[in-house]
Design an enzyme around this catalytic site. Structure first.
Site, PDB file in Angstrom:
ATOM      1  N   HIS A 266       0.838  -1.197   0.000  1.00  0.00           N
ATOM      2  CA  HIS A 266       0.000   0.000   0.000  1.00  0.00           C
ATOM      3  C   HIS A 266       0.867   1.237   0.000  1.00  0.00           C
ATOM      4  O   HIS A 266       1.911   1.264   0.655  1.00  0.00           O
ATOM      5  CB  HIS A 266      -0.948   0.017   1.216  1.00  0.00           C
ATOM      6  CG  HIS A 266      -2.127   0.887   0.971  1.00  0.00           C
ATOM      7  ND1 HIS A 266      -2.073   2.249   1.156  1.00  0.00           N
ATOM      8  CD2 HIS A 266      -3.358   0.608   0.496  1.00  0.00           C
ATOM      9  CE1 HIS A 266      -3.240   2.758   0.813  1.00  0.00           C
ATOM     10  NE2 HIS A 266      -4.039   1.793   0.400  1.00  0.00           N
ATOM     11  N   ASP A 317      -7.927  -5.301  -0.871  1.00  0.00           N
ATOM     12  CA  ASP A 317      -8.419  -6.159  -1.958  1.00  0.00           C
ATOM     13  C   ASP A 317      -8.213  -7.649  -1.712  1.00  0.00           C
ATOM     14  O   ASP A 317      -8.881  -8.473  -2.339  1.00  0.00           O
ATOM     15  CB  ASP A 317      -7.715  -5.782  -3.274  1.00  0.00           C
ATOM     16  CG  ASP A 317      -8.316  -4.524  -3.869  1.00  0.00           C
ATOM     17  OD1 ASP A 317      -9.547  -4.417  -3.870  1.00  0.00           O
ATOM     18  OD2 ASP A 317      -7.558  -3.661  -4.314  1.00  0.00           O
TER      19      ASP A 317
END
Ligand code: ACO
Length: 380
Positions: A266, A317
């Site tokens: 991320h 996700d």
């Protein structure tokens, strides 16, 4: 001949990493591993709110009282219907069109049928925001059912938006546990600071363009596999691995080839993505006893190997893909489920950007040549 870079001393921040491109009061992804919606830590609200309540929080910047929530829920359900030309367009879209492309096109198409399309006032934009929060899930469910040549149920007044969304996707009344999972899944995807799709929406809104254009920009941006398209790729990877005892070899192979593991890493978080623990929990509870529980075991193995080798955590996700699979959604629709809840964040940011009223237009560092000698066509 000179090169511009020799004299241009502008500083380039590659990928705009850590650049604050504006102010916002909507959500704060804390790099140390927390996420706040309008000041509330998601850990404190995830089990105590419903999706429509969090939608209210984002668009009004305060939690609703019961009457306010009921009013929004009624409005959302009554706005879930789509204009007939849009329904027809979705149902006749060629079968080989990618679902995200259809969603992007139909949101743009919706702009043509906005009942107040010439009105740009604050109340009109708020009504438009509510319509979009209601209509994006309907576009998604209509496409989902049409692709299967199945009837598209009409939303029921007695259901909320989330229950209707599941009902319209599946064609049967969803059970309470599936509805609860969907509320939590959608709440966890509502907003996330200046992520790429939200930023794209804000850039478009900053030109005083309309809300449909800004959301269309956002959907095109979400589609990419480095952003919302990652969940579909996670499922492809899980399908590809097939046998749990092949996980190690498969992941090592990707890492040795310097490939990205989808659903990991991320830009903002230095610690674990705060949404992961909730999604992992959803998957753990919901998958128990389901045929998909083997996916959860594979995921845990992948998580450990990636962490041991790269010290990288799963992002939103990774487990969201398994949760959506357990809900019976097919993988090419995962990014569309994401868009059906992120629409809340997009419209909230668009409203905030309209208030800020500043054009988002960065500069560049030009690194090409200057003063080149022009050669006419016949002499090249
Ligand atoms: N798999 C393997 N290595 C990774 C991954 C990954 N998924 N993510 C980051 N890394 C490594 C990089 O190779 C790099 O290592 P290096 O320093 O040894 O070269 C380091 O971690 C930093 O990675 P960057 O790509 O510079 O990080 P950036 O902030 O630019 O990218 C991104 C963030 C795009 C999310 C990246 O982690 C990625 O591509 N992940 C896979 C796609 C994905 O899951 N996207 C969804 C993100 S969440 C969302 O948008 C909803």
């Amino acid at each position: 001949m000179k090169r511009m870079s020799e004299k241009d001393d502008s500083v380039v921040v590659r990928g705009l990493r850590d650049v604050a491109a504006g102010e916002s009061k909507l959500s704060y992804p804390d790099p140390n591993g927390s996420l706040y919606y309008v000041g509330y830590n998601i850990d404190d609200i995830i089990d105590r709110t419903v999706y429509e309540e969090v939608a209210y929080l984002l668009i009004h910047k305060k939690l609703p009282k019961m009457q306010e929530l009921d009013k929004l829920r009624t409005e959302l359900v009554s706005e879930m219907k789509l204009p007939n030309p849009i329904l027809k367009s979705i149902k006749t879209t060629p079968i080989n069109c990618l679902p995200m492309d259809v969603l992007r096109t139909e949101v743009s198409h919706l702009g043509e049928y906005d009942p107040e399309r010439k009105v740009f006032s604050e109340p009109a934009n708020m009504r438009r925001a509510v319509r979009l929060i209601a209509q994006v899930p309907t576009i998604v469910a209509t496409l989902y059912r049409s692709r299967r040549e199945e009837f598209v149920p009409v939303p029921k007044k007695e259901f909320g938006l989330v229950q209707n969304f599941l009902y319209m996707l599946k064609g049967t009344f969803p059970d309470a546990s599936a509805v609860k999972v969907m509320h939590r899944l959608m709440t966890l995807h509502v907003d996330h600071g200046f992520n790429a799709s939200t930023f794209a929406a804000r850039v478009t809104a900053s030109t005083n363009s309309d809300m449909y254009s800004a959301v269309t920009s956002a959907i095109g941006t979400l589609k990419g596999p480095l952003h919302g398209g990652a969940s579909e790729k996670v499922m492809e990877m899980l399908d590809d691995i097939y046998f749990e005892d092949k996980v190690e070899e498969y992941i090592q192979g990707l890492l040795d080839d310097k490939k990205k593991i989808m659903g990991f890493g991320h830009r903002v978080y230095k610690a674990q993505d705060p949404r992961t623990k909730h999604l992992r929990g959803i998957v753990e509870d919901f998958c128990e006893g389901f045929a998909t529980s083997y996916l959860y075991d594979k995921c845990k193995k992948i998580e450990k190997i990636v962490y041991d080798r790269k010290k990288i955590y799963p992002n939103v996700d990774f487990y969201a893909a398994v949760a959506m699979d357990a809900l019976g959604v097919s993988k090419e629709f995962f990014p569309l489920i994401f868009a059906s809840s992120r629409i809340v964040g997009w419209v909230a940011h668009i409203l905030e950007q309209y208030e800020d009223a500043v054009l988002l237009r960065p500069s560049q560092k030009y690194v090409g040549e200057l003063g080149r000698l022009f050669v006419p066509m016949g002499l090249r």
